[in-house]
Design a protein around this motif. Structure first.
Motif, PDB file in Angstrom:
ATOM      1  N   TYR A 127      82.101  58.661  25.280  1.00  0.00           N
ATOM      2  CA  TYR A 127      82.139  59.557  26.589  1.00  0.00           C
ATOM      3  C   TYR A 127      83.224  58.564  27.404  1.00  0.00           C
ATOM      4  O   TYR A 127      82.718  57.428  28.047  1.00  0.00           O
ATOM      5  CB  TYR A 127      80.947  60.013  27.293  1.00  0.00           C
ATOM      6  CG  TYR A 127      81.478  60.942  28.570  1.00  0.00           C
ATOM      7  CD1 TYR A 127      82.315  61.878  28.481  1.00  0.00           C
ATOM      8  CD2 TYR A 127      80.709  60.464  29.744  1.00  0.00           C
ATOM      9  CE1 TYR A 127      82.766  62.718  29.426  1.00  0.00           C
ATOM     10  CE2 TYR A 127      81.237  61.096  30.616  1.00  0.00           C
ATOM     11  CZ  TYR A 127      81.894  62.416  30.472  1.00  0.00           C
ATOM     12  OH  TYR A 127      82.369  63.026  31.604  1.00  0.00           O
ATOM     13  N   SER A 235      72.057  66.378  33.978  1.00  0.00           N
ATOM     14  CA  SER A 235      72.467  67.319  35.009  1.00  0.00           C
ATOM     15  C   SER A 235      72.289  68.779  34.413  1.00  0.00           C
ATOM     16  O   SER A 235      71.969  69.055  33.463  1.00  0.00           O
ATOM     17  CB  SER A 235      73.953  67.039  35.341  1.00  0.00           C
ATOM     18  OG  SER A 235      74.733  67.794  34.720  1.00  0.00           O
ATOM     19  N   SER A 237      74.950  70.805  34.493  1.00  0.00           N
ATOM     20  CA  SER A 237      76.258  71.117  33.902  1.00  0.00           C
ATOM     21  C   SER A 237      76.192  71.665  32.615  1.00  0.00           C
ATOM     22  O   SER A 237      76.871  72.671  32.450  1.00  0.00           O
ATOM     23  CB  SER A 237      77.203  69.807  33.912  1.00  0.00           C
ATOM     24  OG  SER A 237      77.523  69.539  35.089  1.00  0.00           O
ATOM     25  N   TYR A 323      80.556  69.663  20.420  1.00  0.00           N
ATOM     26  CA  TYR A 323      81.738  69.135  20.059  1.00  0.00           C
ATOM     27  C   TYR A 323      81.904  68.915  18.458  1.00  0.00           C
ATOM     28  O   TYR A 323      80.780  68.718  17.996  1.00  0.00           O
ATOM     29  CB  TYR A 323      82.269  67.961  20.569  1.00  0.00           C
ATOM     30  CG  TYR A 323      82.149  67.857  22.142  1.00  0.00           C
ATOM     31  CD1 TYR A 323      83.093  68.251  22.959  1.00  0.00           C
ATOM     32  CD2 TYR A 323      80.863  67.442  22.577  1.00  0.00           C
ATOM     33  CE1 TYR A 323      82.947  68.241  24.323  1.00  0.00           C
ATOM     34  CE2 TYR A 323      80.742  67.488  24.066  1.00  0.00           C
ATOM     35  CZ  TYR A 323      81.727  67.926  24.909  1.00  0.00           C
ATOM     36  OH  TYR A 323      81.600  67.887  25.940  1.00  0.00           O
TER      37      TYR A 323
HETATM   38  C1  LIG Z   1      78.127  62.710  27.626  1.00  0.00           C
HETATM   39  C2  LIG Z   1      78.547  63.220  29.040  1.00  0.00           C
HETATM   40  N1  LIG Z   1      78.190  62.761  30.099  1.00  0.00           N
HETATM   41  C3  LIG Z   1      78.336  63.387  31.175  1.00  0.00           C
HETATM   42  C4  LIG Z   1      79.304  64.249  31.473  1.00  0.00           C
HETATM   43  C5  LIG Z   1      79.806  64.702  32.919  1.00  0.00           C
HETATM   44  O1  LIG Z   1      78.311  65.428  33.219  1.00  0.00           O
HETATM   45  P1  LIG Z   1      78.583  66.099  34.920  1.00  0.00           P
HETATM   46  O2  LIG Z   1      79.067  67.221  34.785  1.00  0.00           O
HETATM   47  O3  LIG Z   1      77.077  66.234  35.021  1.00  0.00           O
HETATM   48  O4  LIG Z   1      79.015  65.069  35.749  1.00  0.00           O
HETATM   49  C6  LIG Z   1      79.819  64.875  30.333  1.00  0.00           C
HETATM   50  C7  LIG Z   1      80.648  65.908  30.580  1.00  0.00           C
HETATM   51  O5  LIG Z   1      81.362  66.406  29.503  1.00  0.00           O
HETATM   52  C8  LIG Z   1      79.491  64.281  28.981  1.00  0.00           C
HETATM   53  O6  LIG Z   1      79.759  64.850  27.834  1.00  0.00           O
END
Ligand SMILES: Cc1ncc(COP(=O)(O)O)c(C=O)c1O
Length: 392
Positions: A127, A235, A237, A323
């Protein structure tokens, strides 16, 4: 404004950064009216009960700073959720820090535990944030390759990555971009090196509930001897489809939490107070919610797999996250960035060039990543466009 060399106003920290390729592809997609299968954000609504909880919190005037390390309601809900799901007992007063998304969680964690010169181990492809995160800390990175089709790593390469300078390994499972879910044997290997070298693991578990085909998520923290050396980053998200809310958390032993909280306090003070209240509601949803979430993503994954296979892509189907990595070896392009630009401009479908997940931009050039956190109609529109462009 006086002229002269303005580069001295850019810190050394930022001057090494390149702009995020994913965001650049998103901009290009907007310009061409392309279906955006590049950036991983859902285009469907978040759960009604969670949105209503946010509205209620604002109406109730929960509009001022929350406690810097997180509202008590949310920290209690996080502790209850980890107990329910994984049997992990957490002390919400000393082991949980709520922050602005896992992006801040990862950054605050790294800043809290590393010194310049320390080494951080990262599985590759990775990432994209982990690169700049480590650089901002002055930490050196060592990479361990994940190999398609199963995205397994070579145990000897992992062993060799640990040195006397290793401070931490970052482990993202379920994994973006590969969809790999680390097995218990692989986790055991990671844990054993962490114990042997007395180093930390920082786990990014943001896709913990997006799993397919019986894959199981095991937090590294639950392995023997790992509780005291793991920082778990997560998170709201992805699990509750609210990427714009920016509410995340870090779970770590009390001494490390103390350091994370110090960084967090000065970096952001805290995440949005009313959204933290909604977070407490989200984390209290029944188990059924997670089952449906995974099932709904399985359907979307299968739809996009069918579309991409029809269009001639060779795929590495994911076992988790949202993905799909596709090989573009047969596309006639030998440059993934040029190929994605071509897809955006001609098929009007956006993806992410594979090289953006690798340290050396000559790696990953035969790969592109599509995301499927989209309505079926969005996936089908992408399918129509790809078929028209690639099969006619
Ligand atoms: C592996 C990974 N970590 C962190 C994030 C970002 O997360 P956040 O929205 O909680 O900052 C993403 C977003 O695509 C992600 O794919």
């Amino acid at each position: 404004m006086r002229g002269g060399d303005r580069s001295r106003f850019a810190s050394e920290r930022v001057s090494g950064f390149t702009e995020s390729v994913i965001r650049e592809m998103t901009r290009l997609a907007l310009r061409h009216g392309a279906v955006n299968l590049a950036q991983g954000f859902p285009d469907f609504p978040a759960p009604t009960e969670v949105k209503e909880a946010a509205r209620r919190a604002i109406a109730a005037d929960i509009n001022q700073y929350a406690i810097t390390w997180g509202s008590k309601h949310l920290r209690d809900a996080i502790a209850a959720k980890y107990k329910r799901t994984y049997g992990v007992e957490l002390d919400p007063e000393r082991e949980i820090t709520v922050c602005c998304g896992s992006t801040e969680g990862m950054m605050a964690s790294l800043l809290a535990v590393t010194n310049p010169g320390d080494e951080i181990i990262i599985f590759q492809p990775y990432y994209e944030n982990y690169g700049p995160d480590a650089k901002l800390c002055g930490a050196a990175r060592r990479f361990v390759s994940l190999h398609p089709p199963g995205w397994r790593f070579d145990p000897d390469e992992l062993r060799a990555a640990f040195t006397s300078k290793t401070k931490a390994i970052i482990l993202n499972s379920p994994n973006n971009p590969t969809g790999k879910v680390f097995t218990s044997e692989e986790l055991a290997m990671v844990a054993s090196h962490c114990r042997e070298h007395d180093c930390l693991a920082i786990t990014d578990e943001i896709y913990e509930h997006i799993l397919y085909d019986g894959a199981q998520h095991i937090p590294l923290m639950t392995l023997d001897g790992m509780r005291e050396r793991t920082l778990l980053v997560n998170s709201m998200s992805k699990t509750w489809s609210v990427t714009g809310w920016r509410v995340g958390w870090v779970i770590a032993p009390p001494d490390i939490t103390g350091s994370v909280r110090k960084v967090h306090d000065f970096l952001t003070v805290g995440a949005a107070a009313p959204l933290q209240e909604a977070g407490a509601v989200a984390l209290s949803l029944p188990e059924e919610y997670y089952i449906q979430l995974a099932e709904s993503y399985r359907g979307r994954r299968d739809r996009l797999i069918t579309i991409l296979r029809e269009c001639g892509f060779t795929l590495y189907p994911p076992r988790g996250a949202y993905y799909i990595m596709a090989s573009v070896e047969r596309s006639g392009f030998n440059d993934d960035v040029a190929y994605v630009r071509h897809l955006i401009e001609t098929a009007r479908v956006a993806a992410v060039p594979g090289s953006s997940f690798f340290e050396s931009k000559t790696d990953g050039t035969a790969l592109i990543r599509f995301c499927f956190c989209k309505k079926y109609e969005t996936l089908d529109l992408a399918g129509e466009r790809l078929r028209r462009s690639l099969l006619s």
